[in-house]
Design an enzyme around this catalytic site. Structure first.
Site, short mmCIF file in Angstrom:
data_model
loop_
_atom_site.label_atom_id
_atom_site.label_comp_id
_atom_site.label_asym_id
_atom_site.label_seq_id
_atom_site.Cartn_x
_atom_site.Cartn_y
_atom_site.Cartn_z
N LYS A 23 -7.14 10.54 -3.17
CA LYS A 23 -8.25 9.87 -2.47
C LYS A 23 -7.95 9.79 -0.98
CE LYS A 23 -6.02 5.84 -1.48
NZ LYS A 23 -5.77 5.27 -0.19
N ASP A 153 -4.88 0.57 -6.24
CA ASP A 153 -5.49 1.90 -6.07
C ASP A 153 -5.59 2.67 -7.38
OD1 ASP A 153 -5.94 1.71 -3.38
OD2 ASP A 153 -4.15 2.82 -2.79
#
Ligand code: C5P
Length: 316
Positions: A23, A153
């Site tokens: 990401k 995350d």
């Protein structure tokens, strides 16, 4: 040939492979440190076609083991402290039986300690791979809950695409995003630790001349994504942790400047860094930008990637 041989020997009851994306945060807006030791966030996650692969092989009688392949693995533990190992353990404890075992192999392409959530991606991949390998009755919500427990995350790589994250970054809502965006990632010579960057952020915010930050995501990011306007997105990229990462590694300032001078539409430190992400107008521009950045002293290597892409996916 290797692929064919593998397909012939892999028994899906015994081996499951999952591909998990990296990401980049298009916006990372950070509030003041809370009593729980975490900072409230407002962030826009964007999944890139730069993947780690998690291979899960069934093992008898509750054993978990782990091996790794890829670059820069010196700092990645291959024991029970690895987040993917902890993910398998947590899943077995909460939703399985004590006899469930697995050997995890992590094929790493996502830069290690780079601010691109590689360790979190591996944990997300391990949750999905083991839930399929062990034939568990887990829902996507169950996996999301375990993911959030493992780290802020970890939920996003399960979901992929483009999403707003709030709370610690773990509460996700998908976002409208048109088009494909072309990125160049500039990898640094040394990694950065996420807690160390948050600590430096706190120190910088404590200075009397600091501009207060907050969790509100600038409107420009959502508007650019909704229109599919890469130039506007480039101008709207924002990271409240960037000053802390650059303070700890001043050479990142040089990397960011070099990419902008070479024609990037925008530049931002990815997450807690030190990887820097540059948005390019198209694939050809990304190739030129990658070539220019490869010659910069503060850049160890470059990668090209595009997004958004899907979250963790079974590949067998
Ligand atoms: O959640 P995760 O384990 O990835 O976080 C690692 C560290 O980063 C935390 O222990 C905390 O110091 C810092 N952090 C934070 N605020 C967040 C996420 C992480 O301060 N929202």
């Amino acid at each position: 040939m290797e692929e064919m041989r593998r397909a012939a020997v892999d028994d899906p009851d015994q081996v499951v492979r999952v591909r998990v994306p990296a990401k980049v945060n298009l916006a990372l807006c950070v509030g003041p440190l809370g009593d729980d030791g975490f900072h409230p966030l407002g962030t826009v996650f964007h999944a890139l076609n730069l993947y780690d692969e998690v291979v899960a092989e069934k093992r008898p009688s509750g054993q978990i083991s782990l091996t790794l392949s890829g670059d820069g693995l010196d700092d990645v533990p291959a024991d029970e402290s690895n987040l993917a190992w902890r993910a398998a353990r947590l899943l077995a404890d909460r939703h399985g039986t004590p006899d469930l075992g697995v050997h995890l192999h992590l094929k790493k392409s996502i830069p290690v300690a780079g601010g691109m959530a590689g360790g979190s991606a591996d944990a997300a991949g391990a949750l999905l791979a083991c839930s399929v390998l062990w034939d568990l009755d887990t829902t996507p919500d169950d996996l999301h809950e375990l993911a959030a427990e493992l780290g802020s995350d970890v939920p996003f790589p399960l979901m992929g695409g483009t999403a707003i994250g709030t709370g610690r970054g773990d509460q996700l809502v998908p976002m409208l995003s048109r088009g494909t965006y072309h990125w160049v990632l500039a990898l640094a010579h040394d990694g950065l630790s996420t807690p160390a960057v948050f600590r430096r952020f706190d120190e910088l915010q404590a200075r009397p001349d600091a501009t207060p930050t907050g969790t509100a995501i600038p409107d420009g990011v959502a508007a650019a994504l909704a229109k599919g306007d890469a130039a506007a997105l480039g101008g709207a990229l924002h990271n409240d942790l960037q000053a802390a990462a650059v303070d700890l590694r001043p050479e990142l300032g040089e990397t960011l400047r070099a990419g902008l001078e070479a024609g990037a539409l925008g530049a931002v430190v990815s997450g807690s860094g030190p990887t820097c992400a540059f948005l390019a107008a198209d694939e050809a521009a990304a190739m030129d930008l990658a070539a220019a950045l490869a010659a910069v002293a503060s850049v160890r290597a470059t990668r090209r990637a595009s997004g958004p892409v899907s979250g963790a996916t079974l590949i067998t």
